[in-house]
Scaffold this motif. Structure first.
Motif, short mmCIF file in Angstrom:
data_model
loop_
_atom_site.label_atom_id
_atom_site.label_comp_id
_atom_site.label_asym_id
_atom_site.label_seq_id
_atom_site.Cartn_x
_atom_site.Cartn_y
_atom_site.Cartn_z
N ILE A 1 -2.09 7.62 -0.52
CA ILE A 1 -2.28 7.86 -1.94
C ILE A 1 -2.61 9.32 -2.22
CG2 ILE A 1 -3.84 7.40 -3.89
CD1 ILE A 1 -3.92 4.50 -3.06
N SER A 2 -3.44 9.90 -1.36
CA SER A 2 -3.81 11.31 -1.56
C SER A 2 -2.60 12.23 -1.45
CB SER A 2 -4.88 11.72 -0.56
OG SER A 2 -4.39 11.61 0.78
N VAL B 1 1.35 4.50 -14.46
CA VAL B 1 2.70 4.32 -13.92
C VAL B 1 2.72 3.18 -12.90
CG1 VAL B 1 4.48 5.38 -12.47
CG2 VAL B 1 3.46 6.69 -14.36
N TYR B 2 1.76 3.21 -11.98
CA TYR B 2 1.69 2.16 -10.96
C TYR B 2 1.34 0.82 -11.59
CZ TYR B 2 0.57 -0.02 -6.46
OH TYR B 2 0.55 -0.85 -5.35
N TYR C 1 1.29 6.90 -6.18
CA TYR C 1 1.65 5.49 -6.30
C TYR C 1 2.78 5.07 -5.36
CZ TYR C 1 4.51 8.10 -9.67
OH TYR C 1 5.30 9.03 -10.29
N ILE C 2 3.58 6.00 -4.87
CA ILE C 2 4.61 5.67 -3.88
C ILE C 2 3.95 5.22 -2.58
CG2 ILE C 2 6.60 6.50 -2.60
CD1 ILE C 2 6.99 6.32 -5.62
N LEU D 1 -7.65 0.67 -7.53
CA LEU D 1 -8.96 1.32 -7.63
C LEU D 1 -8.96 2.67 -6.91
CD1 LEU D 1 -11.48 -1.62 -7.23
CD2 LEU D 1 -10.81 -0.43 -9.30
N LEU D 2 -8.33 2.75 -5.73
CA LEU D 2 -8.25 4.02 -5.03
C LEU D 2 -7.43 5.04 -5.81
CD1 LEU D 2 -7.84 2.87 -1.32
CD2 LEU D 2 -9.81 4.03 -2.34
N LEU D 3 -6.38 4.57 -6.48
CA LEU D 3 -5.62 5.46 -7.35
C LEU D 3 -6.49 6.02 -8.46
CD1 LEU D 3 -2.08 3.87 -7.91
CD2 LEU D 3 -2.55 6.21 -7.20
#
Length: 479
Positions: A377-378, A247-248, A382-383, A234-236
């Motif tokens: 994340i920012s 991708v994630y 996704y890494i 959700l944060l992504l």
């Protein structure tokens, strides 16, 4: 002890076999979905499911482990217990889905994603109702029925996905397929349980209050778990693009297909843990140890092999455009190791009635996870999300093991884990030096080399093989 090994191994083989088939079919479905709608479409698909997952977990309210624990007690009134808990789940689901519709209207999502939430909501209802009834199969060790339900749902979903692959479809069509699969699974599970135990819907205030009072610590824990289990997706979706979410989402879909196994397997063992904790501490420790050993033997080579073959796995699963998912997948496979053991530790904590203490663990993990995800994340997309997941699972599993030790003064022996690591090292060396790098050949080679090395290190004994032969012979005779 031989009978104990046979019981645990039998549960393992049935659970693993059913999940392996369902997982393989599910992977084919994911491959069809990603090749049809691409990274952006799969990002929208993943966002809708992650959003609904939060509300479905809120409706769970710890009822599944509560049902498994209560019907495992001696002289339990199964029909009354199931009726009360199933009815409570129905009410909570109704309220949860209405709340999800209200919240999604104000989210910064496209109208298509919001419609996706509406379409997939009923699928989560079906899945949740099926899940709460799993405790019945766990107690009576009839694992073939839920496996059949899961496989049947996956076959239907895969067939429909193949049709959309050839005719063309949007992520909304695939969410509708998700709902149909949930309906198929629920019909099989519900019919099978009703045939065995005549439970019914019973909406009584006293029973509802009693159930919620007993289950609320597990509910709070489940809600905190979902914060760090689905919060990253959700944060992504808030902080990055649909491409990043897609991708994630592919890497995370593989993780979800893997971790269903330990959850299901440990769920089958939980009634034994609950029973023996009060009746026979020696047997409790034996069940706990053997389950730990089986999980170690499975998860170590699975994670190591997956890390080595991640690029090929992503290429086969998702096709072109998802190559970036290999790195987050490798990081998430590290988290899988902690999730496997965490599944055992979490169920053990419920069996020993220490679920209130674990709330503090999940609460701290949720705060840590959110803070780390907001920062990472920012900056790393996704890494960062994958790395946060791995660290969070390590913290949670270690903390739960500490609670178990403080209560039982028992820690699992790591002999089987060490042997599994040794056999895995031999397997990895064989895969790297293999003259053929064909994915299928490497899978077969890895399984054979690991099995040989584990046997040579006495990770699997002659007694274990005799138990396995007895199980296979019993299965043939039953058939």
């Amino acid at each position: 002890m031989s009978e104990l090994k046979k019981k645990i191994a039998q549960n393992f083989l049935i659970s693993f076999g059913g999940r392996f088939i369902a997982g393989a079919i599910g992977i084919v479905s994911v491959a069809l979905i990603t090749r049809t709608i691409g990274t952006d479409g799969f990002g929208a698909y993943s966002t809708a499911l992650a959003f609904l997952y939060i509300f479905s977990v809120c409706a769970d309210f710890g009822l599944h482990p509560l049902l498994a624990r209560e019907i495992a007690k001696q002289d339990a009134d199964e029909a009354a217990t199931i009726s009360s808990i199933f009815s409570t789940r129905v009410l909570l689901l109704f309220a949860s889905i209405l709340l999800s519709f209200s919240v999604v209207a104000f989210m910064p999502y496209s109208s298509a994603v919001k419609w996706g939430v509406v379409i997939a909501a009923l699928g989560f209802v079906f899945q949740s109702l099926s899940g709460v009834l799993m405790g019945v199969f766990q107690k009576h060790l009839k694992t073939g029925i839920p496996a059949l339900a899961d496989i049947s749902a996956r076959i239907m979903q895969c067939a429909a996905a193949a049709y959309l692959f050839y005719t063309g479809g949007s992520f909304l069509h695939f969410l509708f397929i998700f709902t149909l699969g949930g309906a198929v699974q629920f019909c099989i599970v519900y019919t099978s349980v009703r045939r065995q135990i005549p439970f019914r819907l019973v909406f009584q205030k006293e029973a509802l209050v009693r159930t919620l009072k007993e289950s609320w610590p597990m509910a709070v824990s489940a809600i905190l778990v979902l914060v760090y289990f689905k919060g990253d997706t959700l944060l992504l979706s808030f902080l990055r693009t649909p491409h990043d979410v897609g991708v994630y989402g592919v890497a995370y879909k593989i993780l979800e297909n893997i971790i269903f196994f330990p959850i299901m397997f440990v769920g089958l063992v939980m009634p034994l843990l609950s029973k023996y904790f009060t009746a026979d501490r020696e047997m409790f420790r034996a069940v706990f140890q053997k389950t730990f050993d089986f999980l170690a033997i499975i998860v170590v080579p699975l994670a190591a092999g997956g890390i080595l073959l991640a690029p090929a796995l992503i290429r086969i699963l998702a096709g072109g455009g998802f190559e970036e998912a290999a790195l987050p997948l490798r990081i998430l496979l590290i988290a899988v190791v902690f999730i496997f053991f965490g599944a055992l530790f979490g169920s053990t904590i419920i069996a020993i009635h220490k679920q209130k203490k674990v709330m503090w663990v999940y609460g701290s993990a949720a705060v840590l996870n959110i803070a780390a995800n907001l920062y990472l994340i920012s900056r790393y997309s996704y890494i960062g999300a994958a790395a946060t997941t791995a660290v969070t699972e390590l913290v949670v599993s270690s903390s739960m093991l500490f609670i178990i030790y403080k209560t039982t003064r028992h820690l699992p022996r790591i002999g089987a884990l060490v042997k599994a690591c040794g056999a895995t090292a031999v397997m990895v060396a064989a895969l790297i030096m293999s003259p053929s790098q064909s994915f299928l050949f490497l899978i077969v080679l890895g399984v054979l080399v690991y099995a040989w090395a584990l046997y040579a290190l006495r990770g699997i004994t002659q007694e274990d093989l005799r138990v396995l032969k007895q199980i296979m012979r019993s299965s043939r005779e039953t058939a």
